[in-house]
Design a protein around this motif. Structure first.
Motif, PDB file in Angstrom:
ATOM      1  N   UNK A 470     -14.635  31.398 -25.166  1.00  0.00           N
ATOM      2  CA  UNK A 470     -15.630  30.306 -25.065  1.00  0.00           C
ATOM      3  C   UNK A 470     -16.793  30.516 -25.952  1.00  0.00           C
ATOM      4  N   UNK A 471     -17.391  29.426 -26.496  1.00  0.00           N
ATOM      5  CA  UNK A 471     -18.716  29.821 -27.104  1.00  0.00           C
ATOM      6  C   UNK A 471     -19.541  28.850 -27.034  1.00  0.00           C
ATOM      7  N   UNK A 472     -21.044  28.639 -27.145  1.00  0.00           N
ATOM      8  CA  UNK A 472     -21.671  27.608 -27.120  1.00  0.00           C
ATOM      9  C   UNK A 472     -21.585  26.709 -28.393  1.00  0.00           C
ATOM     10  N   UNK A 473     -21.920  27.480 -29.632  1.00  0.00           N
ATOM     11  CA  UNK A 473     -22.111  26.784 -30.836  1.00  0.00           C
ATOM     12  C   UNK A 473     -20.949  27.648 -31.937  1.00  0.00           C
ATOM     13  N   UNK A 474     -20.475  26.684 -32.703  1.00  0.00           N
ATOM     14  CA  UNK A 474     -19.589  26.964 -33.827  1.00  0.00           C
ATOM     15  C   UNK A 474     -20.381  27.212 -34.802  1.00  0.00           C
ATOM     16  N   UNK A 547     -15.522  17.612 -24.651  1.00  0.00           N
ATOM     17  CA  UNK A 547     -15.899  16.530 -24.964  1.00  0.00           C
ATOM     18  C   UNK A 547     -17.189  16.645 -26.043  1.00  0.00           C
ATOM     19  N   UNK A 548     -17.520  15.485 -26.792  1.00  0.00           N
ATOM     20  CA  UNK A 548     -18.305  15.418 -28.051  1.00  0.00           C
ATOM     21  C   UNK A 548     -19.533  16.139 -27.787  1.00  0.00           C
ATOM     22  N   UNK A 549     -20.363  16.082 -26.519  1.00  0.00           N
ATOM     23  CA  UNK A 549     -21.389  16.827 -26.370  1.00  0.00           C
ATOM     24  C   UNK A 549     -21.350  18.294 -26.108  1.00  0.00           C
ATOM     25  N   UNK A 550     -20.216  18.855 -25.918  1.00  0.00           N
ATOM     26  CA  UNK A 550     -19.819  20.157 -26.087  1.00  0.00           C
ATOM     27  C   UNK A 550     -19.157  20.618 -27.423  1.00  0.00           C
ATOM     28  N   UNK A 576     -21.271  17.481 -32.363  1.00  0.00           N
ATOM     29  CA  UNK A 576     -22.806  17.342 -32.382  1.00  0.00           C
ATOM     30  C   UNK A 576     -23.236  18.566 -33.359  1.00  0.00           C
ATOM     31  N   UNK A 577     -23.846  18.117 -34.380  1.00  0.00           N
ATOM     32  CA  UNK A 577     -24.279  18.943 -35.272  1.00  0.00           C
ATOM     33  C   UNK A 577     -25.905  19.198 -35.495  1.00  0.00           C
ATOM     34  N   UNK A 578     -26.238  20.592 -35.438  1.00  0.00           N
ATOM     35  CA  UNK A 578     -27.690  20.704 -35.556  1.00  0.00           C
ATOM     36  C   UNK A 578     -27.935  21.627 -36.640  1.00  0.00           C
ATOM     37  N   UNK A 579     -29.306  21.419 -37.222  1.00  0.00           N
ATOM     38  CA  UNK A 579     -29.528  22.603 -38.156  1.00  0.00           C
ATOM     39  C   UNK A 579     -30.292  23.975 -37.796  1.00  0.00           C
TER      40      UNK A 579
END
Length: 732
Positions: A470-474, A547-550, A576-579
């Motif tokens: 598991x990982x929070x961010x790719x 789900x998309x939020x994750x 969900x993409x963040x800079x």
């Protein structure tokens, strides 16, 4: 009715009949031209949001007020035009009898007060606008202005018409005061009473003044009806539908920012697996191949030049002006229209649609216009010069500033698409980049097995997708972040900070390929879709079951950030993409990262176009820098939504800048003028361009260009940070 009133009534009726007939004819012509465009069914969705946005932007003047003085003056003139149209209507009663007025509301004191105030403010507003136009006239000492290339007589004509109509509104009232036929008290209409105090007691004065007011108004209507390309006047009517039909009405900024429109054919996104160049439209080769909204855009242009004043290409001596490009397309469309409306035109194979008999009776000027290539040099008779087309950085400054929501960037890319996909005509140096994308999956042509080299030497393990449960961010590293030496420092800094904050993340490693941004912006939609579909498939597999939020991705490149977050949805990729600056700001604010040593020497920040203007991320990088320097940021004059481009967008990173001053040098000079020793950036393209500019100025020892993440790392871990180590040059 006296003899004077008989004459004034007849003359008013005659000129009005002529004006209305010409106006109806003009509207029918414009409607016919706009309908020549291709279908755009998506423009009819979200009618509620569209109506709300249109009302907010027009009544609230939200776009105009970005330039406060001009915006306020224009607002008063606009309100004056709308509300005081009732006084033009009232003039038709006054030519019949000097004591005439509007039925019902014409005798209300509140109506007199409102029109008096609006009339005065309208006079002030139009005088301000006239002064601004004169002060910025292209022929003034000092050179080009935002009005360079605008049809100046039209602007002067419209402004004088407004001024004279407002003046004669007070003259009519003054004559009514002088003859004791005015129904409003002094406190409600002090200016009208002051005018009346100096006018003679002439019983027919109000009727004659009303006739003059009608003649002025109808002269305006006649002139604009005979000049259907007179956007400085027609925008009063066309702005409302143009804003209503903007691409994304819910967006707070320009509708043409962020994602590009997909490549369309007959109103539907083009499917390359089934596309046929003989049946499907590949980009835009003829003006009628723009959508009807495009033709409405061209018709609506006010020639105000706001886009031109903000364009990095225009400001550095390139031939591109977004305004002049739109005006060229507008004039060409209307000149070609008689030929098209009579059945002429070329099909997708280049064959003429009209019969010989039809062509024999066509206007020779329209036939000559039809033979002009849309893209071509002056010698070829082209409408748009290739140097104009390829100067665009797609920075979006034009769309951001346009008060009537013209979508310049979409139109430029549509024309590029045809040139690249069908004509194979584009700057030769960009061909290397496209071949590298096709063959190597990155614009530099670096070996795919070196994508993870940036991880070497870190004192922690960087996990790969598939190696961890598991990982929070790719962590989307991007091509620059994996292969370009300066960008690799940013990648290492971000990874170090995420590790320091305890954020679980994973990378795709060799499974990652270029997001496709440079291919799409240069116009090669085929290569973009090839790369994007591959990435969407890889990412969907990496996030399978979430789900998309994750399905969270963090990216250091604003171009990847924009493409993954805004454009992959067109191909079935919802993430969900963040800079990285957004994530770092969150980690600092929640106490997971703690800056301990201020970074001194002064820091200024350069807003990347695809992070700031295109995606409205202005606060996060400034919050990070503020925490890192523990003080105030030194802002450049052009910042946030008005930030000046570095020159690398729109695939310009891989094209030589041979005309005018280099854009990056212009920006570097502005940054150096702040006196800051550190220029912080949030984009690897900006980093490369500004570093090159600093070195070109011979200031490499005095000014450092580094990413926001590196600035933060120096504050969080003042010791020699792993993210700052030099890495070996990339072979390839």
């Amino acid at each position: 009715m006296g003899s004077v009133q008989i004459v004034t009534t007849i003359l008013a009726a005659a000129i009005t009949a002529v004006a209305v007939w010409l106006a109806v004819r003009a509207v029918m012509k414009m409607t016919a031209v706009i309908r020549l465009g291709q279908p755009a069914p998506e423009r009819f969705t979200d009618k509620g949001a569209r109506a709300k946005t249109m009302l907010v932007e027009t009544a609230g003047h939200t776009r105009m007020l970005k330039w406060s003085v001009v915006g306020a003056a224009h607002w008063f003139v606009m309100v004056g035009f709308i509300v005081l149209s009732l006084l033009v209507l009232e003039a038709y009663f006054e030519v019949v009898t000097p004591t005439g007025g509007l039925p019902i509301i014409g005798h209300w004191t509140i109506f007199g007060l409102a029109t008096e105030v609006i009339g005065v403010l309208g006079l002030v507003g139009i005088l301000v606008l006239m002064a601004i136009r004169l002060r910025n006239r292209p022929t003034r000492p000092g050179g080009r202005s935002r009005f360079t290339g605008s049809t100046m007589w039209q602007g002067y004509f419209v402004e004088w018409i407004v001024l004279l109509v407002l003046i004669f509104g007070f003259v009519i009232r003054g004559f009514k005061v002088a003859t004791d036929h005015f129904e409003y008290p002094v406190w409600a209409t002090p200016v009208s009473h002051a005018v009346g105090a100096v006018l003679p007691d002439w019983q027919d004065g109000a009727s004659v003044a009303a006739l003059i007011k009608i003649v002025i108004s109808m002269t305006w209507l006649i002139v604009i009806s005979l000049n259907v390309t007179m956007g400085v006047a027609w925008h009063r009517f066309l702005a409302f539908p143009n804003i209503f039909f903007k691409r994304e009405p819910a967006k707070p900024a320009g509708s043409g920012l962020g994602a590009l429109r997909p490549m369309m054919s007959d109103g539907k996104p083009l499917d390359f697996e089934e596309a046929d160049p003989e049946k499907d439209q590949f980009g835009v080769a003829q003006v009628e191949q723009f959508s009807w909204k495009g033709l409405l855009d061209f018709s609506t242009c006010t020639e105000c030049g706001r886009c031109q004043s903000q364009c990095p290409a225009w400001n550095t001596g390139k031939p591109l002006s977004p305004k002049l490009l739109v005006l060229s397309l507008r004039d060409h469309a209307y000149a070609k229209a008689p030929y098209l409306l009579a059945g002429g035109g070329k099909d997708l194979t280049g064959e003429e649609k009209a019969t010989a008999a039809q062509l024999a009776h066509m206007d020779v000027l329209a036939l000559a216009e039809a033979e002009r290539p849309l893209i071509g040099t002056a010698e070829e008779g082209g409408v748009i010069d290739p140097d104009v087309l390829w100067s665009c950085t797609t920075c979006g400054a034009c769309v951001e500033q346009c008060p009537v929501d013209i979508e310049h960037v979409d139109h430029i890319v549509d024309m590029r698409r045809y040139q690249v996909l069908i004509e194979s005509s584009f700057p030769s140096e960009a061909g290397v980049m496209l071949r590298n994308l096709e063959n190597k999956g990155n614009p530099w042509g670096a070996p795919q097995n070196t994508r993870e080299d940036w991880t070497k030497g870190l004192d922690f393990e960087v996990p790969r997708v598939g190696e961890v449960e598991d990982f929070e961010y790719l962590f989307w590293v991007g091509c620059a972040g994996a292969f370009e030496d300066r960008a690799k420092k940013t990648t290492r800094a971000v990874a170090t900070l995420l590790n320091e904050a305890g954020v679980t993340f994973a990378i795709l490693g060799e499974g990652e390929t270029c997001s496709g941004d440079p291919a799409r912006r240069i116009g090669n939609e085929f290569v973009f879709q090839m790369l994007a579909q591959q990435n969407v498939e890889t990412l969907n597999e990496a996030f399978e079951g979430r789900e998309k939020a994750k399905r969270k991705i963090v990216a250091t490149c604003p171009h990847c950030f924009n493409t993954l977050g805004n454009e992959y949805g067109q191909l079935g990729g919802e993430f969900e993409v963040v800079h990285h600056t957004q994530l770092l700001a969150h980690l600092v604010s929640t106490g997971k990262l703690t800056p301990v040593q201020p970074v001194d020497g002064g820091v200024t920040y350069h807003d990347p176009c695809y992070l700031g203007r295109h995606n409205r991320v202005f606060a996060a990088p400034r919050e990070v820098l503020g925490d890192a320097i523990q003080g105030e940021l030194t802002e450049m004059p052009r910042n946030s939504e008005r930030s000046f481009c570095c020159g690398a967008g729109g695939a310009r990173m891989w094209m030589e800048e041979k005309i005018g001053k280099r854009i990056n040098v212009d920006r570097v000079e502005e940054a150096m003028a702040t006196g800051a020793k550190t220029v912080a950036v949030g984009c690897p393209f900006c980093s490369t361009m500004l570093n090159d500019g600093v070195n070109g100025k011979g200031a490499g020892e005095q000014v450092e260009v580094i990413d926001v993440a590196s600035v933060l790392l120096r504050s969080v871990k003042p010791e020699a940070a792993p993210g700052e180590k030099e890495t070996a040059p990339v072979a390839g």
